[in-house]
Write a protein that holds these residues in place. Structure first.
Motif, short mmCIF file in Angstrom:
data_model
loop_
_atom_site.label_atom_id
_atom_site.label_comp_id
_atom_site.label_asym_id
_atom_site.label_seq_id
_atom_site.Cartn_x
_atom_site.Cartn_y
_atom_site.Cartn_z
N ASN A 136 0.84 -1.20 0.00
CA ASN A 136 0.00 0.00 0.00
C ASN A 136 0.87 1.25 0.00
N ALA A 137 0.73 2.06 -1.02
CA ALA A 137 1.45 3.34 -1.07
C ALA A 137 0.51 4.50 -1.38
N SER A 138 -0.79 4.22 -1.54
CA SER A 138 -1.74 5.25 -1.97
C SER A 138 -1.89 6.38 -0.95
N PHE A 139 -1.61 6.10 0.34
CA PHE A 139 -1.72 7.14 1.36
C PHE A 139 -0.77 8.31 1.07
N LEU A 140 0.31 8.05 0.35
CA LEU A 140 1.28 9.10 0.04
C LEU A 140 0.72 10.15 -0.91
N ASP A 141 -0.36 9.81 -1.60
CA ASP A 141 -0.97 10.76 -2.52
C ASP A 141 -2.02 11.64 -1.84
N GLN A 142 -2.32 11.35 -0.56
CA GLN A 142 -3.30 12.13 0.19
C GLN A 142 -2.56 13.11 1.12
N LYS A 143 -3.32 13.79 1.95
CA LYS A 143 -2.72 14.71 2.92
C LYS A 143 -2.10 13.93 4.08
N LEU A 144 -1.01 14.45 4.59
CA LEU A 144 -0.28 13.85 5.71
C LEU A 144 -0.20 14.87 6.83
N ILE A 145 -0.52 14.46 8.04
CA ILE A 145 -0.43 15.39 9.17
C ILE A 145 0.54 14.85 10.21
N PHE A 146 1.40 15.73 10.70
CA PHE A 146 2.37 15.40 11.74
C PHE A 146 2.10 16.34 12.92
N LEU A 147 1.52 15.80 14.00
CA LEU A 147 1.29 16.61 15.19
C LEU A 147 2.62 16.75 15.91
N SER A 148 3.18 17.93 15.89
CA SER A 148 4.55 18.10 16.37
C SER A 148 4.72 19.44 17.07
N GLY A 149 5.93 19.64 17.57
CA GLY A 149 6.26 20.92 18.18
C GLY A 149 6.47 22.00 17.14
N SER A 150 6.62 23.23 17.61
CA SER A 150 6.77 24.37 16.71
C SER A 150 8.08 24.29 15.93
N PRO A 151 8.03 24.58 14.60
CA PRO A 151 9.26 24.62 13.81
C PRO A 151 10.03 25.93 13.96
N GLU A 152 9.47 26.87 14.73
CA GLU A 152 10.21 28.11 14.97
C GLU A 152 11.36 27.82 15.93
N ALA A 197 -7.12 23.73 17.97
CA ALA A 197 -8.33 24.26 17.33
C ALA A 197 -8.05 24.65 15.88
N SER A 198 -6.89 25.24 15.63
CA SER A 198 -6.52 25.63 14.28
C SER A 198 -6.26 24.41 13.40
N ILE A 199 -5.63 23.37 13.96
CA ILE A 199 -5.39 22.14 13.20
C ILE A 199 -6.70 21.51 12.78
N VAL A 200 -7.67 21.48 13.70
CA VAL A 200 -8.99 20.93 13.37
C VAL A 200 -9.61 21.68 12.20
N GLU A 201 -9.57 23.01 12.24
CA GLU A 201 -10.16 23.81 11.17
C GLU A 201 -9.47 23.54 9.83
N GLU A 202 -8.15 23.37 9.86
CA GLU A 202 -7.40 23.18 8.62
C GLU A 202 -7.56 21.79 8.02
N THR A 203 -7.90 20.81 8.85
CA THR A 203 -7.87 19.43 8.37
C THR A 203 -9.24 18.78 8.24
N ILE A 204 -10.26 19.34 8.83
CA ILE A 204 -11.54 18.65 8.95
C ILE A 204 -12.16 18.31 7.60
N ASP A 205 -11.86 19.09 6.57
CA ASP A 205 -12.44 18.82 5.25
C ASP A 205 -11.40 18.34 4.25
N GLN A 206 -10.25 17.87 4.74
CA GLN A 206 -9.16 17.41 3.86
C GLN A 206 -9.21 15.89 3.68
N ARG A 207 -8.50 15.43 2.66
CA ARG A 207 -8.38 13.99 2.41
C ARG A 207 -7.12 13.48 3.11
N MET A 208 -7.28 13.11 4.36
CA MET A 208 -6.14 12.69 5.17
C MET A 208 -5.81 11.23 4.89
N GLY A 209 -4.55 10.95 4.54
CA GLY A 209 -4.11 9.58 4.30
C GLY A 209 -3.28 9.02 5.44
#
Length: 500
Positions: A136-152, A197-209
């Motif tokens: 299975n590699a099809s998930f790579l064609d969808q959105k990917l989310i990484f819950l992580s610390g700040s990149p700043e 809350a912002s992550i939820v708004e950004e992802t709720i209507d996305q195609r998450m793989g």
């Protein structure tokens, strides 16, 4: 089929074959990294102090370089943080990974330009092993989310400094950038609840793989999504196929997370650390995580029953045995030397070398000499949940209660937050205690000898662990609740909140 998934399969085949060859040469690879790291660092401040130029083999190395915990190596790290060169590794570190230590305050773990690629390759190759074995590699064609610390990142005398997950975010391959979530602006938010809350708004209507993160914080994300949408995660994200986790034992969180998803998804477990990427799940059909023997790290293993002795036993990979609890030491190509990362591991396979993480060397209960470890309490919880299958646990921790207020005998107190409490709490508690007595002979002897009474459960109110972590400034990100404490600091903090 998208272009990512199309090219992923042949590349995955090549990577898996490369790992098979590496594993067949595991001992040679380990000795190579010991020799290489020693050779490169012999002219550093540390190298001169410990005679790295005179080391010819592992026996020499053990005789000259002692075991280091963070407090031991901290003076060298402070020199590097102050901007000095050639302290633990040639030149300046490429980054400092900042972690929140429980005893030392903030810790700064050096990452070098040589070690950074292995952090990225470990995560990449975990996914490629999954692609190879599952097809299975099809998930790579969808959105990917990484819950992580700040990149700043902040600067420590010219060295970028921040959470490891934030540092790694800057090295996500360009071919994944276009489908990576959340946005950079959201990822930079420091307040976890605002960020969530912002992550939820950004992802709720996305195609998450693919969704990746530490289980308790992913559960919070799922809870928010479900509350907002009224749907299970698997229904909300029909393309969601792969959950990547690491940092804690997944089993205690599995049942509730899968209930939130509402259908089967594949799980990939990993073992990343600020000190290096240590292991990942290379096969769904085998127990344990594949130890990465060719990733810039030389490993040592100290049987836990000798760790606190005057002369701890130190073993290299060729000397380990199955089923023994070891404290893990790492000598890295970023300038850490026989460094105890605090984790304990056990080998479940020697061909190839696969490990499970069994706990923390300093997270145990031994108020009466019982030395209870995380592996034991997590197995006990698993057995109790099998006896009471309706049970859903949010989080738990265990501490000794030496002087109970009721004046009765001491006991182990299990502070548990249930999403669904067991219908028969007495059966649940008795199953926990029976499992602990079977696994730990010292605990059994203390019960039989009337030194301890059987364990007791304290049910906590909803969101108790979240509120406690928030009060400590450790809500979200990469912060984890200690599974065990030998004191009552965490227990009293939780009990200071409203209990059921």
């Amino acid at each position: 089929m998208g272009i990512r998934s199309f090219f992923a399969k042949p590349f995955a085949h090549w990577v898996v074959n490369k790992y098979r060859i590496t594993q067949s040469e595991a001992i040679e690879k380990q000795l190579f990294w010991l020799k290489s790291n020693v050779e490169k660092a012999k002219s550093t401040l540390f190298g001169k102090a410990f005679g790295l130029d005179k080391i010819q083999n592992y026996i020499d190395y053990k005789s000259k370089v002692p075991i280091f915990e963070y407090e031991d190596i901290k003076p060298y790290i402070e020199e590097a943080v102050a901007g000095k060169k050639d302290i633990l590794w040639p030149g300046k570190p490429a980054y400092f990974a900042k972690t929140s230590g429980t005893t030392s305050g903030a810790k700064y773990i050096p990452i070098s330009s040589e070690s950074m690629p292995f952090h990225i390759l470990g995560a990449r190759d975990a996914l490629l092993h999954y692609v190879h074995h599952s097809g299975n590699a099809s998930f790579l064609d969808q959105k990917l989310i990484f819950l992580s610390g700040s990149p700043e990142l902040e600067s420590k005398n010219g060295v970028p400094t921040g959470r490891l997950s934030g540092i790694v975010n800057h090295h996500v391959p360009s071919y994944l950038r276009t489908n990576q979530l959340p946005s950079y602006a959201t990822n930079c938010m420091e307040d976890w609840e605002e960020k969530l809350a912002s992550i939820v708004e950004e992802t709720i209507d996305q195609r998450m793989g693919l969704i990746s993160g530490i289980p308790p914080w992913v559960q919070m994300y799922f809870d928010r999504l479900e509350a907002k949408s009224g749907k299970k995660i698997g229904e909300l994200f029909p393309d969601f196929q792969v959950f990547v986790t690491g940092g804690v034992n997944f089993d205690p969180y599995r049942e509730k997370l899968m209930q939130s998803i509402g259908r089967k998804v594949d799980v990939i477990e990993t073992y990343p650390a600020s000190e290096g990427f240590i292991a990942f799940q290379d096969s769904t059909g085998e127990e344990g995580l594949l130890l990465l023997v060719d990733a810039g790290i030389f490993y040592e293993f100290v049987p836990t029953d000798t760790y606190f002795s005057a002369s701890p036993t130190r073993l290299c990979l060729s000397e380990v045995e199955l089923g023994v609890n070891y404290a893990l030491l790492m000598t890295t190509n970023a300038g850490l030397w026989s460094y105890s990362i605090g984790d304990t591991v056990k080998f479940v396979s020697l061909d190839p070398y696969r490990i499970i993480v069994t706990g923390r060397i300093k997270h145990f209960i031994s108020a009466f000499g019982e030395h209870v470890i995380a592996e034991e309490v997590e197995l006990a919880v698993k057995e109790a949940m099998e006896a009471c299958p309706e049970t859903k646990i949010v989080e738990f921790t265990v501490a000794p209660n030496i002087t109970p207020k009721d004046g009765l005998m001491p006991h182990h107190e299990w502070l548990m937050e249930f999403d669904v409490a067991p219908k028969n709490m007495e059966l649940f508690q008795k199953t926990l205690d029976a499992s602990m007595r079977r696994q730990n002979i010292y605990y059994q002897d203390l019960i039989v000898g009337n030194i301890l009474q059987p364990l007791k459960i304290q049910s906590l109110a909803k969101d108790s662990f979240i509120q406690y972590m928030k009060s400590q400034g450790k809500l979200g990100g990469q912060n984890k609740v200690p599974r065990l404490s030998n004191d009552r600091i965490l227990a009293e903090g939780l009990l200071g909140l409203t209990t059921e």
